[in-house]
Design an enzyme around this catalytic site. Structure first.
Site, PDB file in Angstrom:
ATOM      1  N   GLU A 109       0.786  -1.232   0.000  1.00 49.00           N
ATOM      2  CA  GLU A 109       0.000   0.000   0.000  1.00 49.00           C
ATOM      3  C   GLU A 109       0.822   1.289   0.000  1.00 49.00           C
ATOM      4  OE1 GLU A 109      -3.535   0.424   0.033  1.00 49.00           O
ATOM      5  OE2 GLU A 109      -3.389  -1.638  -0.671  1.00 49.00           O
ATOM      6  N   SER A 485     -52.217 -22.178  42.742  1.00 46.42           N
ATOM      7  CA  SER A 485     -51.975 -22.327  44.178  1.00 46.42           C
ATOM      8  C   SER A 485     -50.579 -21.906  44.618  1.00 46.42           C
ATOM      9  CB  SER A 485     -52.230 -23.778  44.599  1.00 46.42           C
ATOM     10  OG  SER A 485     -53.599 -24.096  44.440  1.00 46.42           O
TER      11      SER A 485
END
Length: 834
Positions: A109, A485
């Protein structure tokens, strides 16, 4: 007079002379040139500002720049669980990148990176000339510094203006950051394909390795990707990728990063990239992990614009209370229970219907993101079907055969065989059977289960259905169900707070209330229309889950007090209406809320907040949630240092009297010993709990546990329907808890529930509630004599025969006249345990 006029004449002469001279100067060529140059400079400055400098980002952003990072979720022991991310991204420091990798990127690069000041002038001139002669905008001329400027501060617009802005920013970046800092930004941010941003993420995406494990040719391959990842994808352009990689290797040799021998060996190496794949995650705890994600999004948001701690960009580290072993036990127990109930009811149909065209069956299946992990079950899609078999496909691209004989179960509610109902595009569950596959049925009935630490409120495990990838709805936190319950211990706890004792006598008999002219009279009844048993103790009423005794106790206590306690204990967010039906579980709540309420009972009535997240750290390790979080110093010492043990301050508020809470825990231990959950008795350890069955029955429940953990579950259809007359909490839900507890508790110490200061343990007759002298509780759970927990001065009193025979008025008068110290005063001073 002459003296007065002389100065005026001189002044007039001087001004006129200066004006003539300036006019003469303006007519000269060089003045005109300077004026035009000044004008052009001004116009140029304006144009330069308008085109290049206006709205140019500040380089100061780079000094404090923090890239978007995923949120990482960990279990309570630190084990990695999941990451929330939209991109692959892993941030490393410059020192963590291998030098040869840096050399590969510089060679590909920007080989003069460490020499230039941000712009490669020779390369820029060449690119500009090529652009002018070809008529195209120049590409590929940016230095690494310019790429950083473009990627982090600018847009991807292709133009000369953007190039100029890039160059200006590059100068500024070079003056603000070191070369190493610029490279670190570049290597962490560059897009390299396969949804990977940064070199570390790309190393995992292409080679399933960390950058520290890569070879020289692999370094070179990654270095060619910034120019255009799609041009060098191994699955499509392998030859082109190798050619470009070898060019980078040649540049590395020329630039002195590798020698000839290394170059030759690297050039001859294959590309070695792994096939593209979706990152695999352990499906364990899918409901738990998704609930964590919801809570984080509610707190921090999910987009980068929501703040620095957003879920998909903030780089958070989240420590949860998740316990993998308990999750496996809870997950398997609930799934097995759902399948046990659902077995024999026929095929429930496909999990999804996903029509496809041509060879698109695999992508159609993958898009559904179903990842069954129950035993050897697998998700498959029907590709085609003949008279004798169906061809099925799997997410990994493989195919198999489902013969007619492997899908002969009837279709639920429709009749006919499952094989006849199958069609291409159906996503189904299958399991291997002798070289082929057999059809499996994901149960229609569902449920939720939660496991919580009653000492802290931390949720240790959560299962919100059969499979989170098939059914996303979390029934542990989102399903509003009637608790049946299981609400009764809360009702009786309110009665204990308001004067009753475990030995209080309550009539198990007919009970009706007038509800007004519109509703008329409401008469309550026991489960299964069981007849009343007459006067019984509160303990017996809870152990046997008698509805009539519950509404009697609630009515005597006052329903306003009962529903107030339900709200204080977190059963409901808002106060229920004070109707007696709510004492039998008519209100709606969640498994998580009910488990937390039982944990409060075990925690001596102190409030608990059910939590899944212990703490959240930002990317720098600072705890950002909960606010004002403080570590427990010395809590994690490997060895005792001889000093007092650290004890974090408990700031929880008291929502229920501690002694009342313990009394209810002690009573609900009897539910396991001789009540509706005796199936758990052979676990042979102290366990409290309560079964529940909502009207219908439409849901079955069990909630209970030990001093170390409380677990609760319900089972029912998402659209409530009758489960069948035989369905009860003790026969369906309690066995699921037992299967969980057998695994979860095998490594836990056998510990009793601790009583708070002041509780008196007294021997009583289990049937009558009267105090017993001269006999002791035995090992038989159904023995006549038991220990019972009482508050001071509330236990049954011993009376002489003369007192029992005397008129009640005389007994009362005698009690009033008693003076001086009493035995009860002494017992209270000594701690009250006898």
């Amino acid at each position: 007079m002459a003296d007065d006029t002389q100065p005026n004449f001189v002044l007039k002469f001087t001004r006129e002379d200066a004006g003539d001279r300036f006019a003469a100067i303006r007519r000269t060529w060089w003045f005109k040139l300077l004026a035009w140059l000044a004008l052009l400079a001004g116009v140029g400055t304006i144009v330069l500002w308008a085109l290049f400098l206006r709205d140019l980002p500040s380089v100061d952003k780079l000094r404090s720049y923090e890239p978007p990072l995923p949120t990482n979720i960990r279990a309570g022991d630190g084990t990695p669980l999941r990451s929330y991310a939209r991109d692959r991204r892993v941030e490393l420091s410059y020192e963590e990148y291998p030098k040869l990798l840096v050399g590969a990127f510089l060679s590909a690069e920007d080989k003069t990176f460490f020499q230039h000041s941000g712009v490669d002038y020779p390369g820029l001139v060449r690119a500009a000339w090529q652009g002018l002669t070809s008529g195209e905008t120049p590409r590929g001329t940016s230095t690494i510094t310019q790429q950083v400027a473009k990627n982090l501060l600018l847009t991807n617009e292709v133009s000369y203006v953007r190039k100029a802005r890039e160059a200006i920013l590059a100068f500024r970046i070079e003056n603000s950051l070191s070369k190493e800092q610029i490279l670190e930004l570049y290597l962490n941010q560059i897009a390299l394909g396969r949804n990977a941003f940064g070199v570390e993420a790309a190393a995992n995406a292409y080679f399933d390795k960390s950058v520290r494990e890569l070879t020289i040719p692999q370094f070179a391959y990654l270095a060619i990707l910034p120019k255009g990842p799609s041009n060098y994808m191994p699955e499509r352009h392998e030859k082109r990728a190798i050619e470009r990689r070898n060019w980078v290797l040649g540049q590395m040799r020329e630039n002195g990063y590798i020698d000839q021998a290394q170059h030759d060996a690297a050039v001859s190496a294959p590309l070695g990239a792994v096939p593209r794949k979706t990152p695999k995650t352990d499906p364990l705890g899918g409901y738990f992990i998704e609930e964590v994600r919801r809570q984080l999004i509610d707190k921090f948001g999910d987009e980068e614009t929501d703040g620095p701690y957003s879920v998909y960009a903030g780089g958070l580290w989240v420590r949860t209370s998740f316990d993998p072993e308990l999750q496996r036990a809870a997950q398997k127990a609930l799934r097995d229970g759902l399948l046990r109930y659902d077995r024999g009811r026929g095929w429930s149909g496909p999990m999804r219907e996903k029509p496809f065209e041509g060879d698109g069956w695999r992508s159609a299946l993958l898009n559904e993101n179903i990842d069954l992990d129950y035993e050897d079950w697998r998700a498959a899609i029907v590709i085609s079907k003949t008279a004798g078999s169906a061809q099925i496909g799997f997410g990994d691209g493989r195919t198999g055969v489902l013969p007619r004989g492997g899908a002969q179960m009837p279709v639920r509610g429709k009749g006919g065989t499952a094989f006849a109902a199958l069609k291409p595009g159906d996503v189904i569950a299958v399991a291997p059977e002798g070289g082929v596959f057999g059809l499996r049925s994901v149960p229609k009935i569902s449920g939720g289960m939660v496991v919580q630490d009653p000492r802290s409120g931390r949720i240790l495990a959560m299962q919100g259905g059969f499979d989170a990838t098939v059914q996303a709805f979390n029934r542990a936190t989102q399903a509003q169900r009637q608790p049946g319950s299981t609400i009764k211990p809360i009702v009786y706890a309110a009665a204990l707070e308001n004067g009753m004792t475990p030995a209080s006598i309550i009539v198990d008999g007919p009970f009706c209330v007038w509800q007004g002219a519109a509703l008329g009279e409401k008469c309550f009844r026991n489960f299964g229309n069981t007849r009343g048993a007459g006067p019984k103790t509160m303990r017996w009423g809870i152990e046997q889950s008698r509805n009539l005794m519950t509404v009697q106790a609630a009515n005597q206590t006052g329903m306003d007090k009962v529903v107030d306690l339900m709200q204080r204990m977190g059963v409901s967010q808002q106060k229920y209406p004070p109707y007696l039906s709510y004492a039998l579980g008519a209100g709606e709540t969640t498994v998580t809320r009910m488990v937390n309420a039982y944990s409060i009972l075990v925690n001596h009535g102190r409030a608990l907040n059910p939590t899944l997240i212990d703490f959240v750290q930002n990317r720098h390790g600072k705890v950002v949630w909960p606010e004002n979080w403080r570590p427990c110093d010395r809590c994690n010492m490997p060895d005792w240092d001889g000093k007092p043990m650290p004890r974090p301050v408990n700031r929880a508020r008291q929502v229920l009297d501690a002694m009342s809470a313990y009394q209810m825990v002690h009573i609900t231990e009897g539910v396991i010993q001789r009540g509706t959950a005796t199936v758990l008795r052979d676990l042979n350890r102290p366990i409290m709990g309560k079964t529940g069955t909502s009207s219908g029955p439409r849901d079955v429940w069990f909630i209970g546990g030990t001093p170390q953990m409380i677990a609760g579950l319900y089972m029912g259809y998402d659209t409530p329907v009758n489960l069948g007359g035989y369905a009860q909490g003790g026969t369906i839900a309690a066995p699921i808890f037992k299967a969980f507890a057998q695994k979860a508790l095998e490594k836990e110490d056998v510990l009793p529930f601790t009583a708070p200061a002041g509780i008196r343990m007294v021997r009583i007759d289990r049937t009558t509630g009267k105090r017993v002298f001269g006999a002791w509780p035995g090992t038989d759970p159904k023995g006549a004599v038991i220990w019972e927990a009482f508050k001071p001065e509330s236990e049954p009193r011993r009376r002489s025969r003369r007192e029992e025979d005397a008129p009640k008025a005389e007994v009362k008068k005698k009690a009033v006249q008693q003076d001086g110290p009493r035995d009860s005063d002494f017992l209270q001073r000594e701690g009250g345990i006898y």
